[in-house]
Design an enzyme around this catalytic site. Structure first.
Site, PDB file in Angstrom:
ATOM      1  N   GLN A 100       0.844  -1.202   0.000  1.00  0.00           N
ATOM      2  CA  GLN A 100       0.000   0.000   0.000  1.00  0.00           C
ATOM      3  C   GLN A 100       0.878   1.250   0.000  1.00  0.00           C
ATOM      4  OE1 GLN A 100      -3.454  -0.514   2.994  1.00  0.00           O
ATOM      5  NE2 GLN A 100      -1.914  -1.982   3.598  1.00  0.00           N
ATOM      6  N   ASN A 101       2.189   1.046   0.085  1.00  0.00           N
ATOM      7  CA  ASN A 101       3.090   2.192   0.209  1.00  0.00           C
ATOM      8  C   ASN A 101       3.412   2.804  -1.144  1.00  0.00           C
ATOM      9  OD1 ASN A 101       3.008   1.642   2.870  1.00  0.00           O
ATOM     10  ND2 ASN A 101       4.995   0.636   2.962  1.00  0.00           N
ATOM     11  N   HIS A 118      -1.379   1.615  -4.271  1.00  0.00           N
ATOM     12  CA  HIS A 118      -1.711   3.041  -4.164  1.00  0.00           C
ATOM     13  C   HIS A 118      -0.777   3.910  -4.993  1.00  0.00           C
ATOM     14  CE1 HIS A 118      -3.878   2.000  -0.132  1.00  0.00           C
ATOM     15  NE2 HIS A 118      -4.565   1.650  -1.193  1.00  0.00           N
ATOM     16  N   CYS A 180      -0.066  18.269 -24.549  1.00  0.00           N
ATOM     17  CA  CYS A 180      -1.452  18.773 -24.509  1.00  0.00           C
ATOM     18  C   CYS A 180      -1.685  19.861 -23.471  1.00  0.00           C
ATOM     19  CB  CYS A 180      -2.427  17.618 -24.245  1.00  0.00           C
ATOM     20  SG  CYS A 180      -2.392  17.028 -22.537  1.00  0.00           S
ATOM     21  N   ALA A 261       8.870  -4.760  12.164  1.00  0.00           N
ATOM     22  CA  ALA A 261       9.186  -5.504  10.938  1.00  0.00           C
ATOM     23  C   ALA A 261      10.688  -5.742  10.775  1.00  0.00           C
ATOM     24  CB  ALA A 261       8.644  -4.736   9.731  1.00  0.00           C
TER      25      ALA A 261
HETATM   26  P1  NAD Z   1      -1.460   2.756   8.852  1.00  0.00           P
HETATM   27  O1  NAD Z   1      -0.686   4.005   9.102  1.00  0.00           O
HETATM   28  O2  NAD Z   1      -2.944   2.807   8.903  1.00  0.00           O
HETATM   29  O3  NAD Z   1      -1.003   1.634   9.874  1.00  0.00           O
HETATM   30  C1  NAD Z   1       0.357   1.340  10.086  1.00  0.00           C
HETATM   31  C2  NAD Z   1       0.457   0.038  10.831  1.00  0.00           C
HETATM   32  O4  NAD Z   1       1.845  -0.250  10.982  1.00  0.00           O
HETATM   33  C3  NAD Z   1      -0.150   0.055  12.240  1.00  0.00           C
HETATM   34  O5  NAD Z   1      -0.985  -1.088  12.399  1.00  0.00           O
HETATM   35  C4  NAD Z   1       1.068  -0.003  13.171  1.00  0.00           C
HETATM   36  O6  NAD Z   1       0.793  -0.731  14.367  1.00  0.00           O
HETATM   37  C5  NAD Z   1       2.068  -0.729  12.288  1.00  0.00           C
HETATM   38  N1  NAD Z   1       3.483  -0.453  12.607  1.00  0.00           N
HETATM   39  C6  NAD Z   1       4.035   0.668  13.123  1.00  0.00           C
HETATM   40  N2  NAD Z   1       5.361   0.532  13.229  1.00  0.00           N
HETATM   41  C7  NAD Z   1       5.665  -0.709  12.748  1.00  0.00           C
HETATM   42  C8  NAD Z   1       6.881  -1.434  12.589  1.00  0.00           C
HETATM   43  N3  NAD Z   1       8.063  -0.907  12.934  1.00  0.00           N
HETATM   44  N4  NAD Z   1       6.823  -2.681  12.062  1.00  0.00           N
HETATM   45  C9  NAD Z   1       5.641  -3.242  11.710  1.00  0.00           C
HETATM   46  N5  NAD Z   1       4.452  -2.595  11.837  1.00  0.00           N
HETATM   47  C10 NAD Z   1       4.468  -1.340  12.344  1.00  0.00           C
HETATM   48  O7  NAD Z   1      -0.922   2.192   7.465  1.00  0.00           O
HETATM   49  P2  NAD Z   1      -1.616   1.388   6.296  1.00  0.00           P
HETATM   50  O8  NAD Z   1      -2.376   0.222   6.839  1.00  0.00           O
HETATM   51  O9  NAD Z   1      -0.546   1.111   5.315  1.00  0.00           O
HETATM   52  O10 NAD Z   1      -2.680   2.394   5.654  1.00  0.00           O
HETATM   53  C11 NAD Z   1      -2.440   3.772   5.539  1.00  0.00           C
HETATM   54  C12 NAD Z   1      -2.447   4.353   4.119  1.00  0.00           C
HETATM   55  O11 NAD Z   1      -1.489   5.435   4.010  1.00  0.00           O
HETATM   56  C13 NAD Z   1      -1.995   3.381   3.092  1.00  0.00           C
HETATM   57  O12 NAD Z   1      -2.611   3.698   1.908  1.00  0.00           O
HETATM   58  C14 NAD Z   1      -0.509   3.686   2.979  1.00  0.00           C
HETATM   59  O13 NAD Z   1       0.017   3.350   1.760  1.00  0.00           O
HETATM   60  C15 NAD Z   1      -0.443   5.184   3.126  1.00  0.00           C
HETATM   61  N6  NAD Z   1       0.854   5.594   3.721  1.00  0.00           N
HETATM   62  C16 NAD Z   1       1.998   5.230   3.053  1.00  0.00           C
HETATM   63  C17 NAD Z   1       3.241   5.526   3.607  1.00  0.00           C
HETATM   64  C18 NAD Z   1       4.469   5.070   2.824  1.00  0.00           C
HETATM   65  O14 NAD Z   1       4.457   4.993   1.594  1.00  0.00           O
HETATM   66  N7  NAD Z   1       5.561   4.738   3.511  1.00  0.00           N
HETATM   67  C19 NAD Z   1       3.328   6.203   4.815  1.00  0.00           C
HETATM   68  C20 NAD Z   1       2.128   6.581   5.469  1.00  0.00           C
HETATM   69  C21 NAD Z   1       0.890   6.265   4.900  1.00  0.00           C
END
Ligand code: NAD
Length: 274
Positions: A100-101, A118, A180, A261
């Site tokens: 999702q990142n 995304h 365009c 992670a």
């Molecule tokens: P979220 O922010 O809703 O949730 C993050 C999750 O990661 C939480 O459940 C938390 O407990 C967990 N977490 C925190 N630190 C961690 C670690 N060190 N190791 C493992 N897990 C850990 O994120 P989501 O579910 O991905 O949804 C949010 C939306 O925002 C998505 O669309 C995401 O792609 C986007 N987003 C992307 C980025 C990025 O590209 N790095 C950053 C912020 C948000």
């Protein structure tokens, strides 16, 4: 970390899907949504700057916010979690990463088969102004270069791929398609926008076909992405979750490993694949 029967089932897998969320990049220095009030999203509600409506109303403000976001993301490097997932490709026949990142860190770590649900912050796409289309302000002409709805019917036929490819997410005026004239935007899914059906379809297929799915660092609150691990459960795949906090998936997974992670993934993969 795992009970012996689960370890054995994982050792027999030939096709693994790894599903990741913002948590996997947290230890690379990119805050998750949950940390938004202290980190990246401090002082700004992403809903106010990451929507098509916001871009239509003030393209420059939205562009500048993404340039700022890209600054933080560019300073980040893959961590031990991203690298462990990339190494898994050598141990298991097929590994598909569904993320999702938008930060491109799985590619940077060396993962080859990555589905970016995304989008990717560092790619640009034409802004398709749905409201203007409905109001009949834009014709159905498709620009030969950017693929968006052309703003004028005399697209510059001499503008080439290289003219478009040299445009980047960087400080300055919002760039326009050299052919365009359409405004360009980061190629990511903003709030209220649909996911690319091809990418989502491929993600569903990967979840349906895998023998094991490892869900890392996602709160599973964003649909339709959140439904993906449940597809694997329904098909009888082994499902492991890694997250410091419990989620709605934890009680349905074969194992829920609480931790970060970058520490858990290398240890888990060493335990299973040596
Ligand atoms: P979220 O922010 O809703 O949730 C993050 C999750 O990661 C939480 O459940 C938390 O407990 C967990 N977490 C925190 N630190 C961690 C670690 N060190 N190791 C493992 N897990 C850990 O994120 P989501 O579910 O991905 O949804 C949010 C939306 O925002 C998505 O669309 C995401 O792609 C986007 N987003 C992307 C980025 C990025 O590209 N790095 C950053 C912020 C948000």
């Amino acid at each position: 970390m795992l009970d012996p029967s689960l370890r054995q089932r994982l050792q027999q897998t030939k096709n693994i899907t790894v599903f990741t969320g913002a948590g996997i990049s947290a230890e690379s220095g990119i805050p998750t949504f949950r940390e938004r009030f202290t980190g990246l999203w401090a002082n700004t509600d992403p809903q106010e700057v990451a929507t098509p409506e916001a871009f239509r109303a003030d393209p420059q403000r939205v562009w500048d916010w993404h340039v700022h976001l890209a600054g933080t993301v560019r300073r980040a490097a893959p961590n031990a979690g991203h690298r462990a997932i990339a190494r898994l490709q050598e141990a298991v026949g097929r590994v598909t990463v569904i993320t999702q990142n938008i930060d491109d860190l799985h590619h940077a770590a060396g993962s080859r088969d990555v589905l970016e649900l995304h989008g990717n912050l560092f790619r640009l796409a034409p802004f398709v102004d749905e409201e203007a289309l409905f109001a009949g302000e834009r014709g159905p002409l498709i620009c030969h270069l950017c693929g968006g709805y052309a703003l004028r019917d005399d697209c510059d036929p001499y503008a080439g791929r290289e003219d478009l490819a040299c445009l980047r997410l960087e400080a300055g005026p919002v760039p326009r398609c050299p052919a365009c004239g359409a405004l360009l935007r980061p190629d990511i899914v903003w709030f209220g926008e649909p996911l690319d059906p091809h990418v989502l379809g491929a993600a569903f297929e990967a979840a349906d076909a895998c023998d094991a799915l490892i869900c890392v660092g996602s709160s599973l609150e964003v649909e339709p992405a959140a439904s993906i691990p449940y597809r694997a459960i329904r098909r009888g795949a082994v499902v492991i979750e890694i997250n410091p906090a419990p989620t709605s998936l934890t009680e349905h997974a074969d194992a829920g490993i609480q931790g970060n992670a970058s520490a858990v993934l290398p240890e888990l993969f060493r335990e299973v694949w040596g």
